[in-house]
Design a protein around this motif. Structure first.
Motif: not given
Length: 247
Positions: A100, A146, A160, A165, A168, A187, A190-192, A195-196
């Protein structure tokens, strides 16, 4: 006669205040209100209990698949096979988290940016239901605040690295590119990243002409991501979200 009330019962009731029927009606309304409030409180209690039960199941599941490497007995437990093993996850062996922030520029040909329906506000809203012209002008990456309350922010969840996992799945039909791609980028940002597992775009047989530029945007996006992070699935039929989920 000394008074009207002693001779006329109707006049006496009028002078004395509300009739018996009015009082009975008021009592009935109060009982109905109390019953409705009790039912609402019961529903709220059931919802809270269901959420708490789900939370306990999640914490229990994470606890079962957690290996406390900081414990002195952990290496021996792992070697002997007595320690709980992490749940097998359906992710490729070469999977890795993305970096990111992810950025992407919207590149639409002029014929898609200058549509005839963009000339008037009413025509645009009849066609799309929102200000698509303005959406096309805004960058795909937006600094959204947020929205969580402070109690949610203060909650401490497991690492995490110990959580499963997720895939999406975004099902769309004739969704303009600006809103669709903004959703994907949000997505990713804004997501760890840990986890994606993947993002799957399912096109439910769209007919929107600007989707001809979708693959080019995804190719540029994929250059910033590990292999297989974003996939596009195009369907040959349009039968709604239920059919798309079963794809």
């Amino acid at each position: 006669p000394s008074s009207v009330s002693s001779l006329d019962p109707t006049m006496a009731r009028k002078k004395s205040g509300c009739s018996f029927e009015t009082k009975l009606s008021a009592v009935f309304v109060c009982l109905v209100t109390i019953i409705a409030l009790l039912q609402f409180a019961s529903l709220q209690s059931d919802s809270i209990q269901a959420l708490q039960a789900a939370e306990r199941r999640l914490e229990s599941s994470l606890h079962l698949h957690r290996i406390h490497v900081d414990s002195p007995a952990a290496p021996a437990a792992v070697a002997s096979g007595s320690a709980p093993k992490p749940r097998a996850q359906n992710v490729p062996e070469n999977w890795r988290p993305h970096t990111q922030p992810v950025d992407l520029e919207l590149r639409l040909p002029d014929e898609f940016r200058n549509r005839p329906e963009f000339r008037t506000h009413d025509a645009m809203f009849r066609q799309y239901g929102f200000n698509l012209k303005k959406s096309n002008e805004l960058p795909l990456v937006q600094p959204w605040p947020d929205p969580r309350n402070e109690q949610c922010k203060a909650r401490r969840w497991p690492s995490v690295h110990e959580m499963p996992k997720v895939s999406v799945v975004i099902i769309f039909y004739n969704e303009p590119l600006s809103t669709l791609l903004r959703n994907v980028v949000s997505v990713l940002n804004r997501s760890p990243p840990e986890l994606i597992g993947e993002i799957v775009l399912v096109d439910d047989h769209s007919k929107l002409d600007e989707h001809s530029a979708l693959q080019e945007h995804l190719d540029r996006l994929q250059k910033q991501l590990p292999p297989g992070k974003v996939r596009l699935v195009r369907r040959d039929v349009h039968n709604g979200i239920v059919g798309a989920r079963n794809q």
